[in-house]
Design an enzyme around this catalytic site. Structure first.
Site, PDB file in Angstrom:
ATOM      1  N   ASP A 113     -38.532  21.563 -41.486  1.00 41.57           N
ATOM      2  CA  ASP A 113     -38.414  20.244 -40.881  1.00 41.57           C
ATOM      3  C   ASP A 113     -38.636  19.261 -42.029  1.00 41.57           C
ATOM      4  OD1 ASP A 113     -39.547  18.867 -37.704  1.00 41.57           O
ATOM      5  OD2 ASP A 113     -38.248  18.068 -39.270  1.00 41.57           O
TER       6      ASP A 113
HETATM    7  C1  GLC Z   1     -37.679  15.076 -37.656  1.00 42.45           C
HETATM    8  C2  GLC Z   1     -37.681  16.033 -36.513  1.00 42.45           C
HETATM    9  C3  GLC Z   1     -36.523  16.987 -36.524  1.00 42.45           C
HETATM   10  C4  GLC Z   1     -35.307  16.287 -37.104  1.00 42.45           C
HETATM   11  C5  GLC Z   1     -35.610  15.995 -38.558  1.00 42.45           C
HETATM   12  C6  GLC Z   1     -34.458  15.231 -39.246  1.00 42.45           C
HETATM   13  O1  GLC Z   1     -38.937  14.713 -38.060  1.00 42.45           O
HETATM   14  O2  GLC Z   1     -38.880  16.759 -36.251  1.00 42.45           O
HETATM   15  O3  GLC Z   1     -36.286  17.424 -35.173  1.00 42.45           O
HETATM   16  O4  GLC Z   1     -34.161  17.114 -36.987  1.00 42.45           O
HETATM   17  O5  GLC Z   1     -36.813  15.275 -38.733  1.00 42.45           O
HETATM   18  O6  GLC Z   1     -34.320  13.972 -38.677  1.00 42.45           O
END
Ligand code: GLC
Length: 728
Positions: free
Chosen positions: A278
Site C-alpha cells: 500500500d
Molecule cells: C491508499 C489506500 C489504497 C489505495 C492507495 C493508492 O492509502 O489504502 O487502497 O489504493 O493508497 O491510492
C-alpha cells in the site's frame, strides 16, 4: 525526465513513445526479413517462456527499476526492450482522476473523467456475481481507455466493526459472500487486459491508527474469516496483484510479512503474481527484500531511495542478499505485464462512459438498493395518484461519487436522488425540495422542511451519512453509529407532520431506533454511483422491483456489536495492538450465537412481491466432488415480477470446537414472473462443512449431523433439513 504529449487525444509519455516505436519496429524489421522478433515479443509463445526470455535481457539497474515506483502511480519504462511505463490507478468502483506525478493533488486534467459505479458494499448487496463480473469488465474497459495497466481493487476486507471508515468500499461481513462477489469482479476486470489488485492483505479492518496498528488474531479466525476472500481472489479469480495492508499482523507489517506473503499467499496458495505495498506501507529494506514484497509504491522518500531501489541494490551488490530474490520479484512483475499484454500489439484499448457502462452502473444501484421496511405497501409510489412530493434532505442533492478519498471518482456526471426523481416524474408531479439539514445548518432548515412535509401528499426523505472524514471515508473511523446533523429529530418531526414519509438512507449502517417505528418505509441506498438517482427513483416508483439483501448486519445499537461489547483492546486497540477477541463471531455470527436481535439481519431485504419456498431435498452427490446438493423450489406468489436471493446456511449440531450458530455457504439469485416457480440447486462440497483446526493446522469436516438452512435472510429460514456427514 518524463514529458507529457498529446497524440490523437491519448496522453502518452515520451518514454512510452520509445517503447511504441520499438515494439512497432520489430514487425517492420521482421517483415523486411532482417530478423525474427525476440521470443519475449512473440505473442504465440506462452507467458512463462516469454518471461524466461526477457528476464536475462534486463540489466541489474533495469531489474531494480521494475520493482519500485518512479512517480505516485507509475513504474519506469525500459524503452530499449520495449517495456512501457506501467500505470497503476485506483480504485474499486471506477478509474480515479489523474493526480500530480509526485503529489496527491489532482493533476487538473480534463480527460480523466470516469464512470462512477456504486460503492463496494452496494455491489455486495446485489448478491449477483455475474453482475460483479460486468462491473469489473466495465471498469477494466475504462482503465484501458485511460491508459492504466493495474487497477487497485477490489477491496475485500471484512466488516468487523460498523465504525470502520472504509466499510463502504468493501463487500460486507461474510467471507463467502465477499469471496463470490470479488471473484466475479476480478474475472471481469482482468478480461480487459488489465490486472486487478485485491486489497488490503490482510486484517485491515479499521482506519484508526491504520499505518501501524498491530492485529492479533488466532490462526483459526485468520483462516475462517479474514483470508477466504483473498484465497478465492487468487485461486478462483486468478488475480494478478495483491496489495499488502498498512497494519501489522502478529508484529510484522503486512507489506513485508513473511507468514502472510511468503508462507501463505505464495507458498500455500501458489500465488504467481505481484505483491505490491500500500502507499507508504513498506518500512524495512531487508524485510521488503526477503518477506515477499515485489513492488514498492508510495514510500515517503525519493524514488531512488525506496527500500527496493538503491538500498536493495547495495545489499545485492555486496552479496548480502541473493540475486535470485530480485529475479523472483522481477519475474513476477514481467509475468503480470505479459499476461495483460502490456507489450503486445492488439492489446484491448477499452472504452469510456458508454451506454453499456452507464447501464451497468444503474443496474448495480438498482439491484443493490435494499428495501428494509414497507408498511401498508406505501411503496411503490404511483405517480398518477400523487400531486406533490416533498423531497427533503441534503443527501437528495449531495454529490457523493467524488468522496471517500482513494476510491473517489471524477464522474462524467452524477444523478442525485432529487434529479432522479425529476427525471422519473417529469412535470406530472410537483416536487418540492427542502434541504432539511446540513453540516452547519440551523433550525430554520428544519422548520422549512417540516412545512414542506405538511403540504405534500408524500415525503421522500434522503439522508444518512456522507464521505466527510469521520463518516464513510478512508483514513478515519466513525466515532459512533449515530445519524449526524440532527437528522434523528428532523425525521421524527417530518413523519409527525406527514405519516406518508419514505426514508432513504445513503451510506453505511446507522442507529435508527429514534424514528424507525414511526416511519412506514425505509430504503438503504448506500452510495449508488453516478446513475444512483435514476436507480433509486425507478425503485421507488416500481419500475424496478427491489431485490437487494444486506451484506452486513444492521445492529440496533453500537453497544450490541462485538468490538464495543469486548472493550478497547478489541477495538480500536490499546498500546498499538488490537485483539480480535470476538474470534469467529463477526457480524451475524455474533448476533445469532449471542442471541442478540439486530435491527435488520444479514441477508435481509424486502421485495414488492412475495416468494414461497418449498420441497427441500438433500441429494447426496456420491461420485462428484460435491458432497450434497440442496434442491428446493421457489415460487413468486405475488403480482409483480422480481428477483429473490435464496441463501443457504450450514449449522453443525455437535462441533468438536466452538462454531458460530450458522454460516453462509451458498446463495442463488433467481428472477421469477408472478406465479412462476423454479427449482433451485445449490451444490455443497466439503468446504461447506469444514472448520480450521488450529491444532492440526488443517481444515476438518467431522462426522456429525449438520442442518442445511434455506432462507430469505439469515433470520428468515424457510426450509431446513438434516444431513449426516461421514468422516472425510
Ligand atoms: C491508499 C489506500 C489504497 C489505495 C492507495 C493508492 O492509502 O489504502 O487502497 O489504493 O493508497 O491510492
Amino acid at each position: 525526465m518524463v514529458t507529457a504529449g498529446k497524440l490523437c487525444g491519448m496522453r502518452i509519455h515520451l518514454s512510452v513513445v520509445g517503447a511504441i516505436s520499438f515494439t512497432l519496429a520489430w514487425p517492420i524489421i521482421s517483415v523486411l526479413g532482417a530478423e525474427k522478433p525476440p521470443l519475449y515479443l512473440d505473442t504465440n509463445q506462452p507467458v512463462e517462456a516469454r518471461v524466461a526470455d526477457l528476464l536475462p535481457r534486463l540489466t541489474l539497474g533495469e531489474k531494480i527499476s521494475l520493482i519500485h515506483a518512479d512517480s505516485k502511480f507509475t513504474t519506469a519504462a525500459i524503452p530499449r526492450l520495449g517495456i512501457p511505463r506501467r500505470w497503476l490507478d485506483d480504485g474499486p468502483n471506477g478509474v480515479r482522476e489523474d493526480i500530480g506525478p509526485d503529489t496527491w493533488a489532482p493533476a487538473g486534467h480534463t480527460d480523466d473523467f470516469s464512470t462512477a459505479m456504486p460503492v463496494g458494499i452496494c455491489l455486495a448487496a446485489t448478491w449477483d456475481p455475474a453482475l460483479a463480473y460486468r462491473e469489473g469488465e466495465a471498469i477494466g474497459q475504462e482503465a484501458r481507455a485511460r491508459g492504466k495497466d493495474i487497477m487497485l481493487g477490489p477491496g475485500v476486507n471484512i466488516l468487523r466493526t460498523p465504525l470502520c471508515g472504509r466499510n463502504f468500499e468493501y463487500l460486507g461481513e461474510d467471507p463467502f459472500l465477499t469471496s463470490q462477489m470479488c471473484v466475479g469482479y476480478i474475472r471481469g476486470e482482468q478480461s480487459q487486459d488489465v490486472s486487478s489488485c485485491v486489497k488490503h492483505f490482510a486484517l485491515n479492518n479499521q482506519e484508526f491508527d491504520r499505518m501501524n496498528i498491530n492485529v492479533e488474531a488466532s490462526e483459526r479466525v485468520l483462516r475462517e474469516i479474514y483470508l477466504p476472500a483473498f484465497k478465492a481472489a487468487v485461486q478462483q479469480g486468478g488475480v494478478w496483484c495483491v496489495m499488502g495492508a498498512y497494519n501489522q499482523f502478529r508484529g510484522q507489517h503486512c507489506c513485508e510479512n513473511d507468514y502472510l506473503l511468503n508462507k501463505i499467499l505464495k507458498g500455500e496458495w501458489g500465488f504467481k503474481g505481484v505483491v505490491m505495498s500500500d502507499w507508504a506501507g513498506a518500512h524495512d529494506t531487508r524485510e521488503c527484500a526477503l518477506n515477499g514484497l515485489d513492488l514498492e509504491m508510495g514510500t515517503d522518500k525519493k524514488y531512488d531511495d525506496f527500500h527496493l531501489a538503491q538500498p536493495y541494490l547495495t545489499l545485492l551488490k555486496s552479496g548480502e542478499l541473493p540475486m535470485a530474490g530480485l529475479d523472483d520479484k522481477v519475474r513476477r512483475n514481467l509475468r503480470v505485464m505479459l499476461a495483460t499484454h502490456v507489450l503486445d500489439p492488439g492489446r484491448k484499448t477499452g472504452s469510456l462512459n458508454t451506454h453499456a457502462h452507464q447501464a451497468v452502473a444503474r443496474q448495480v444501484a438498482e439491484e443493490g438498493v435494499v428495501l428494509l421496511k414497507n408498511e401498508n405497501h406505501i411503496l411503490p409510489l404511483d405517480a398518477s395518484k400523487i400531486k406533490t412530493i416533498a423531497v427533503i434532505g441534503e443527501n437528495a442533492i449531495r454529490l457523493q461519487a467524488h468522496g471517500g478519498d482513494s476510491s473517489g471518482i471524477k464522474a462524467f456526471y452524477e444523478i442525485t436522488p432529487l434529479q432522479g426523481l425529476v427525471n422519473r416524474v417529469g412535470t406530472n408531479v410537483n416536487l418540492v425540495f427542502s434541504e432539511g439539514y446540513r453540516k452547519d445548518g440551523g433550525p430554520e432548515l428544519a422548520k422549512r422542511a417540516v412545512a414542506a412535509a405538511k403540504t405534500a401528499d408524500v415525503v421522500i426523505y434522503v439522508g444518512g451519512l456522507n464521505h466527510d472524514k469521520g463518516f464513510d471515508c478512508e483514513g478515519a473511523d466513525r466515532k459512533d453509529m449515530k445519524l449526524p446533523y440532527g437528522q434523528d429529530e428532523l425525521i421524527q418531526k417530518i413523519v409527525a407532520a406527514n405519516p406518508r414519509t419514505v426514508v432513504v438512507l445513503e451510506g453505511t449502517m446507522v442507529e435508527m431506533d429514534a424514528w424507525l417505528d414511526q416511519v412506514p418505509a425505509l430504503v438503504e441506498a448506500w452510495y449508488p454511483g453516478m446513475e444512483g438517482g435514476n436507480a433509486l427513483a425507478r425503485v421507488l416508483f416500481g419500475d424496478v422491483n427491489p431485490s437487494g439483501k444486506l451484506p452486513a448486519t444492521f445492529p440496533k445499537k453500537l453497544s450490541d456489536t462485538p468490538a464495543a461489547t469486548l472493550g478497547a483492546y478489541a477495538y480500536p486497540g490499546t498500546n498499538g495492538t488490537v485483539t480480535y477477541a470476538e474470534g469467529l463471531l463477526v457480524g451475524y455470527r455474533w448476533y445469532d450465537t449471542k442471541h442478540i436481535a439486530p435491527q435488520f439481519p444479514f441477508g435481509f431485504g424486502l421485495s414488492y412481491t412475495t416468494f414461497q419456498y418449498s420441497h427441500l431435498k438433500l441429494i447426496p452427490d456420491a461420485g462428484t466432488n460435491h458432497i450434497v446438493t440442496a434442491q428446493f423450489e421457489i415460487e413468486n406468489t405475488g403480482k409483480r415480477a422480481g428477483a429473490e436471493v435464496a441463501q443457504l446456511y450450514v449449522h453443525e449440531d455437535h462441533p468438536r470446537l466452538m462454531r458460530p450458530e450458522k454460516a453462509l455457504k451458498g446463495f442463488k439469485r433467481i428472477f421469477l414472473q408472478p406465479g412462476e416457480k423454479q427449482t433451485v440447486s445449490i451444490p455443497l462440497n466439503q468446504a461447506a462443512f469444514a472448520y480450521y483446526d488450529d491444532g492440526k493446522k488443517s481444515w476438518v469436516a467431522q462426522n456429525d449431523r449438520f442442518e442445511i438452512l434455506i432462507g430469505s435472510s439469515s433470520r428468515d429460514i424457510r426450509l431446513r433439513d438434516d444431513f449426516n456427514l461421514a468422516e472425510k
